[in-house]
Design a protein around this motif. Structure first.
Motif, short mmCIF file in Angstrom:
data_model
loop_
_atom_site.label_atom_id
_atom_site.label_comp_id
_atom_site.label_asym_id
_atom_site.label_seq_id
_atom_site.Cartn_x
_atom_site.Cartn_y
_atom_site.Cartn_z
N PRO A 124 0.82 -1.22 0.00
CA PRO A 124 0.00 0.00 0.00
C PRO A 124 0.85 1.26 0.00
O PRO A 124 1.87 1.34 0.68
CB PRO A 124 -0.81 -0.12 1.29
CG PRO A 124 0.02 -1.01 2.17
CD PRO A 124 0.70 -1.97 1.26
N LEU A 147 -3.54 4.11 -2.47
CA LEU A 147 -4.77 4.39 -1.74
C LEU A 147 -5.36 5.67 -2.31
O LEU A 147 -4.64 6.60 -2.67
CB LEU A 147 -4.48 4.56 -0.25
CG LEU A 147 -3.70 3.44 0.44
CD1 LEU A 147 -3.59 3.71 1.93
CD2 LEU A 147 -4.32 2.08 0.17
N TRP A 153 -9.07 7.37 1.43
CA TRP A 153 -7.83 6.60 1.50
C TRP A 153 -8.08 5.09 1.44
O TRP A 153 -7.30 4.30 1.96
CB TRP A 153 -7.01 6.93 2.74
CG TRP A 153 -6.36 8.27 2.78
CD1 TRP A 153 -6.62 9.28 3.65
CD2 TRP A 153 -5.31 8.77 1.91
NE1 TRP A 153 -5.80 10.37 3.39
CE2 TRP A 153 -4.99 10.07 2.33
CE3 TRP A 153 -4.62 8.22 0.82
CZ2 TRP A 153 -4.01 10.85 1.70
CZ3 TRP A 153 -3.65 9.00 0.21
CH2 TRP A 153 -3.35 10.30 0.64
N LEU A 154 -9.13 4.65 0.75
CA LEU A 154 -9.35 3.22 0.54
C LEU A 154 -8.43 2.72 -0.58
O LEU A 154 -8.06 3.48 -1.48
CB LEU A 154 -10.81 2.95 0.17
CG LEU A 154 -11.85 3.17 1.27
CD1 LEU A 154 -13.25 2.89 0.73
CD2 LEU A 154 -11.57 2.29 2.48
N PRO A 155 -8.07 1.43 -0.56
CA PRO A 155 -7.28 0.88 -1.66
C PRO A 155 -8.00 1.04 -3.00
O PRO A 155 -9.21 0.83 -3.09
CB PRO A 155 -7.15 -0.60 -1.29
CG PRO A 155 -7.27 -0.63 0.20
CD PRO A 155 -8.26 0.45 0.53
N ASP A 156 -7.23 1.42 -4.01
CA ASP A 156 -7.76 1.59 -5.36
C ASP A 156 -7.76 0.22 -6.04
O ASP A 156 -6.71 -0.27 -6.47
CB ASP A 156 -6.89 2.59 -6.13
CG ASP A 156 -7.44 2.93 -7.50
OD1 ASP A 156 -8.07 2.06 -8.12
OD2 ASP A 156 -7.21 4.06 -7.97
N ASN A 175 -4.80 -2.12 7.99
CA ASN A 175 -6.19 -1.73 8.26
C ASN A 175 -6.49 -1.87 9.75
O ASN A 175 -6.56 -3.00 10.25
CB ASN A 175 -7.13 -2.62 7.44
CG ASN A 175 -8.60 -2.32 7.70
OD1 ASN A 175 -8.97 -1.17 7.92
ND2 ASN A 175 -9.43 -3.35 7.65
N ASN A 177 -5.18 2.01 8.63
CA ASN A 177 -3.95 2.31 7.92
C ASN A 177 -3.05 3.28 8.65
O ASN A 177 -3.50 4.23 9.28
CB ASN A 177 -4.30 2.90 6.54
CG ASN A 177 -3.07 3.22 5.72
OD1 ASN A 177 -2.64 4.37 5.66
ND2 ASN A 177 -2.49 2.21 5.11
N SER A 182 -7.12 5.52 7.76
CA SER A 182 -8.32 5.03 7.08
C SER A 182 -8.71 3.65 7.59
O SER A 182 -7.87 2.86 8.03
CB SER A 182 -8.11 4.99 5.56
OG SER A 182 -7.04 4.13 5.22
N TYR A 184 -10.96 0.28 6.31
CA TYR A 184 -11.46 -0.25 5.05
C TYR A 184 -12.87 -0.80 5.18
O TYR A 184 -13.25 -1.36 6.21
CB TYR A 184 -10.52 -1.34 4.53
CG TYR A 184 -9.10 -0.85 4.27
CD1 TYR A 184 -8.80 0.51 4.24
CD2 TYR A 184 -8.06 -1.74 4.07
CE1 TYR A 184 -7.51 0.96 4.01
CE2 TYR A 184 -6.77 -1.30 3.84
CZ TYR A 184 -6.49 0.05 3.82
OH TYR A 184 -5.22 0.50 3.60
#
Length: 406
Positions: A124, A147, A153-156, A175, A177, A182, A184
């Motif tokens: 990440p 992110l 700031w969630l994973p893309d 998580n 983060n 952030s 998730y």
């Protein structure tokens, strides 16, 4: 004169921004300037303490001379308590649990047991610099995924899909983060599970802050969403139980046994070779996980006030924006400028004594600038620090007007 001893190439790219910035801070402190440290996530430096029953259990173990080597995977009492904790988190199909010298050692061991030279792990970005340091040591290929700041700031997920290749072995999740704070969502985690199953990837789920949650939020362990996905869930006492100096962490391996069996044995080879984690401190695991959690209630009351103050004051500074953290005790505000954040942070420390960490030390989307703050200090210190940051930033932009992000 003899030739210089040449260090191993694998150390060339090892950096640790959180500690590296202290070198400059120490130089500034020698001038007599008042220093305000917002750089290290150590609750014990501030007004946070571990639960008394954790300390008492450890002290009792020392008095009983539990001071020799422990079993390589940890004492049975601790393993059993961690297994019950996994059950409470909804993690099933568990095949191995091991106690380590902090979660950091567990992560290092598990990466070492999995990844060959030239292979890669999805990491990440922004993320904790330990992972890139280990990657450098193991001569892994860098494979960062981003992110999405615009999405809390969630994973893309699309970025992750585009980065998977035939040499990808695992995907790392932090998580809540660090450094963004952030938390998730279930939907986001389920999408990652599907990718891991499709490409036979191991999920490294770093959940060291899973009890430090704001606004009544609930943490979802990714391993709890699918009993077949290969996952190692990392936890520890350091953050949730306020004893980072104890260096007690663990890993929980879950998924299909027939898929994981050889990998589990490789992990245990390394565990046996390094003997054991700290012994008496392991007796603090069961009382921590199963005793009173009142210290968390008190801690989150303090952290909520400090989180809210952080977001309010940083967002009030023209040219700075800050996504509201939902877990841990970090924020990752954005500097809307073109100048490298490392330069901004260095000048900030020299001018004001406020110590933060440049965003480049954690990775970020190219062309963006950030810094990380730790909001563990009390409100008076935070107010003073954020006011100093705001005053300095305006002077900084006046000095470099052509670097303002349009």
């Amino acid at each position: 004169m003899p030739n210089k001893i040449t260090p191993a190439v694998r150390t060339n790219n090892i950096t640790y921004a959180v500690r590296d910035i202290v070198v400059l801070a120490n130089q500034v402190a020698k001038s007599g300037k008042e220093m305000l440290y917002l750089n290290i996530g150590d609750p014990n430096l501030f007004d946070f303490e571990p639960p008394r029953h954790l300390v008492d259990a450890t002290y009792k173990a020392m008095l009983e001379n539990k001071n020799g080597y422990a079993p390589s995977s940890g004492i049975k009492e601790a393993i059993d308590a961690i297994e019950r904790e996994a059950e409470r988190k909804g993690i099933t199909n568990v095949h191995d649990i091991f106690v380590t010298t902090g979660a950091s050692e567990a992560i290092d061991i598990c990466l070492t047991a999995l990844v060959n030279d030239g292979e890669n792990v999805l990491t990440p970005t922004p993320g904790y610099p330990l992972y890139t340091a280990i990657a450098s040591k193991l001569q892994m290929m860098e494979n960062p995924y981003y992110l999405n700041e615009e999405n809390g700031w969630l994973p893309d997920i699309e970025d992750i899909k585009s980065k998977i290749n035939y040499k990808t072995r695992a995907i790392i999740l932090i998580n809540p983060n660090n450094p963004t704070g952030s938390l998730y969502t279930e939907e986001n985690l389920r999408q990652i599970v599907e990718l891991a199953l499709e490409h036979n990837l191991v999920i490294f789920a770093d959940e060291i802050y899973d009890k430090l949650l704001f606004d009544g939020k609930k943490h979802i362990s990714i391993a709890s969403l699918n009993k077949d996905v290969s996952c190692i869930t990392f936890g520890g006492l350091s953050k949730n139980y306020m004893v980072p100096g104890f260096r007690i962490g663990w890993g929980i391996v879950s998924g299909r046994k027939e898929v994981l069996a050889d990998y589990i044995e490789a992990i245990n080879k390394i565990l046996r070779a390094r003997l054991s984690a700290n012994h008496p401190e392991q007796y603090g695991i069961k009382p921590s996980l199963e005793g009173s959690q009142e210290h968390l209630v008190i801690a989150m009351q303090k952290l909520t006030r400090r989180r809210d103050l952080t977001v309010e004051m940083l967002n009030s500074i023209p040219g700075i924006s800050c996504v509201k953290p939902e877990g841990a005790f970090y924020a990752f505000p954005r500097l809307h400028m073109k100048q490298p954040d490392s330069h901004f942070v260095a000048e900030l420390i020299k001018e004001t004594g406020v110590v933060v960490v440049p965003g480049s030390g954690f990775g970020q989307v190219p062309g963006t600038q950030h810094f990380r703050v730790v909001f563990l200090p009390n409100e008076q210190i935070l107010e003073k620090a954020y006011k100093a940051i705001g005053d300095f930033y305006q002077k900084y932009l006046e000095k470099y007007p052509d670097l303002i992000e349009v």
